[in-house]
Design an enzyme around this catalytic site. Structure first.
Site, mmCIF file in Angstrom:
data_model
loop_
_atom_site.group_PDB
_atom_site.id
_atom_site.type_symbol
_atom_site.label_atom_id
_atom_site.label_comp_id
_atom_site.label_asym_id
_atom_site.label_seq_id
_atom_site.Cartn_x
_atom_site.Cartn_y
_atom_site.Cartn_z
ATOM 1 N N LYS A 115 0.729 -1.261 0.086
ATOM 2 C CA LYS A 115 -0.133 -0.115 -0.001
ATOM 3 C C LYS A 115 0.852 1.249 -0.090
ATOM 4 O O LYS A 115 1.220 1.725 0.894
ATOM 5 C CB LYS A 115 -0.903 -0.065 1.105
ATOM 6 C CG LYS A 115 -2.251 0.469 1.213
ATOM 7 C CD LYS A 115 -3.173 0.241 2.183
ATOM 8 C CE LYS A 115 -4.180 1.428 2.161
ATOM 9 N NZ LYS A 115 -5.238 1.359 1.214
HETATM 10 N N1 PPE Z 1 -7.555 -2.200 -2.990
HETATM 11 C C1 PPE Z 1 -7.112 -1.220 -2.878
HETATM 12 C C2 PPE Z 1 -6.256 -0.241 -4.091
HETATM 13 C C3 PPE Z 1 -7.240 -0.302 -1.717
HETATM 14 O O1 PPE Z 1 -6.702 1.062 -1.636
HETATM 15 C C4 PPE Z 1 -7.811 -0.695 -0.757
HETATM 16 C C5 PPE Z 1 -8.266 0.042 0.564
HETATM 17 C C6 PPE Z 1 -8.360 -2.004 -0.942
HETATM 18 C C7 PPE Z 1 -8.373 -2.870 -2.097
HETATM 19 C C8 PPE Z 1 -9.080 -2.746 0.038
HETATM 20 O O2 PPE Z 1 -8.396 -3.307 1.327
HETATM 21 P P1 PPE Z 1 -8.647 -3.242 3.038
HETATM 22 O O3 PPE Z 1 -8.826 -2.029 3.538
HETATM 23 O O4 PPE Z 1 -7.558 -3.867 3.523
HETATM 24 O O5 PPE Z 1 -9.882 -4.289 2.992
HETATM 25 N N2 PPE Z 1 -8.345 1.203 0.496
HETATM 26 C C9 PPE Z 1 -8.318 1.999 1.451
HETATM 27 C C10 PPE Z 1 -8.257 3.758 0.840
HETATM 28 C C11 PPE Z 1 -9.165 4.783 1.403
HETATM 29 C C12 PPE Z 1 -8.906 6.118 1.095
HETATM 30 O O6 PPE Z 1 -9.654 6.709 0.252
HETATM 31 O O7 PPE Z 1 -7.960 6.465 1.490
HETATM 32 C C13 PPE Z 1 -9.326 2.230 2.717
HETATM 33 O O8 PPE Z 1 -10.082 1.271 2.399
HETATM 34 O O9 PPE Z 1 -8.910 2.284 3.783
#
Ligand code: PPE
Length: 304
Positions: free
Chosen positions: A158
């Site tokens: 990330k």
């Molecule tokens: N894909 C991406 C690209 C992504 O950024 C997230 C989280 C996910 C999948 C889901 O991952 P998880 O949160 O572990 O289930 N995206 C974050 C960004 C939000 C933002 O705008 O900043 C989040 O959900 O916290």
């Protein structure tokens, strides 16, 4: 945004308005930073619990490793500091953002001895794609931008720079009147949304992208476990956008977006155009779990 009182920076709390960095902070120029997004929920019994904190902290350390940054704090310290950030701000629920970045030092792409710095902020954040969207589903469009290639984006990490791709895709589809962007990988298969993983349901089988060009979402992992525990078949494999168009149901998962139903993709109505039974069941179970109402998943909660 909703301001809180204090932000944890490199081991101590500073006032929200004083949480500043020098304009020549390396990350600001070149985009190398690792971050997390974590939610803390107010539970039915009045306590507060951070959802899957150790998994988020582990991913933060892994992202930093992939980004060749050594975090100058232990895993324990970061876990404790994350919980302390909620407590220090008197927040019962909210969104927590740990950030690992390269500070002020030398300029130029090659970071010589720039310090690796860590900050943790928390604030109140409601439904990411709107209350309406969470309840009735959102309208999605496939972006003209491909998800970062697996050999350039490091999607398992990330990392801040990866999100330029997401921001461009999101702005593109929002300008066309849609709620969220779905990105395809560089080979044309469904990848993930700007900040969410995707699931589809067809004939009772739940399908999600395999761990190739996507972030290994912690909500995705939770949904897989929830579905398997209920005897729902789960497949992690590649699929195409036209397979998605004819799905019975589809939804996004993410810490911010939680479980957001999809009611339309590229102007095709998904199923009956409203959240289907599998989506609704998983959403209900998920919210029960994060609010401490389902004792089978207590190990996912870090009470503060
Ligand atoms: N894909 C991406 C690209 C992504 O950024 C997230 C989280 C996910 C999948 C889901 O991952 P998880 O949160 O572990 O289930 N995206 C974050 C960004 C939000 C933002 O705008 O900043 C989040 O959900 O916290």
């Amino acid at each position: 945004m909703a301001k809180a009182k204090k932000i944890w920076m490199d081991g101590k709390f500073v006032n929200w308005n004083d949480a500043n960095v020098h304009i020549l902070t390396h990350t600001l120029h070149y985009g190398l930073a690792a971050f997390e997004g974590i939610r803390c929920y107010r539970c039915a019994d009045g306590r507060s619990a951070i959802f899957r904190l150790p998994e988020h902290t582990e991913r933060l350390f892994n992202s930093a490793k992939i980004g060749l940054m050594e975090i100058p704090f232990s895993v324990d310290t970061i876990n404790r500091a994350t919980a302390d950030t909620m407590k220090m701000n008197g927040l019962k629920e909210g969104y927590i953002r740990p950030l690992v970045y390269l500070g002020y030092g030398s300029m130029g792409l090659f970071p010589k001895n720039n310090p690796v710095r860590v900050a943790i902020a928390a604030w109140k954040w409601g439904a990411y794609l709107g209350e309406e969207g969470l309840r009735n589903g959102i309208r999605v469009k496939v972006s003209s931008y491909a998800r970062n290639h697996v050999n350039s984006g490091m999607s398992k990490a990330k990392l801040a720079g990866n999100y330029i791709n997401s921001i461009l895709a999101k702005k593109e589809v929002v300008a066309s009147g849609f709620d969220e962007a779905l990105l395809l990988d560089t080979e044309g298969y469904v990848s993930e949304a700007s900040g969410e993983n995707i699931f589809m349901v067809k004939d009772g089988v739940l399908k999600t992208t395999s761990l190739t060009s996507i972030l290994n979402g912690i909500t995705r992992d939770s949904v897989i476990r929830i579905a398997k525990d209920r005897g729902i078949e789960v497949r992690e494999e590649r699929f195409t956008r036209d397979e998605l168009y004819t799905a019975d149901e589809a939804f996004f998962t993410g810490t911010a977006a939680e479980i957001t139903p999809i009611r339309e993709i590229d102007l095709r109505t998904i199923g009956k155009g409203k959240p289907g039974p599998v989506t609704k069941e998983i959403q209900t179970v998920f919210f029960d779990i994060v609010k401490g109402k389902d004792k089978n998943y207590e190990s996912w909660l870090w009470y503060i």
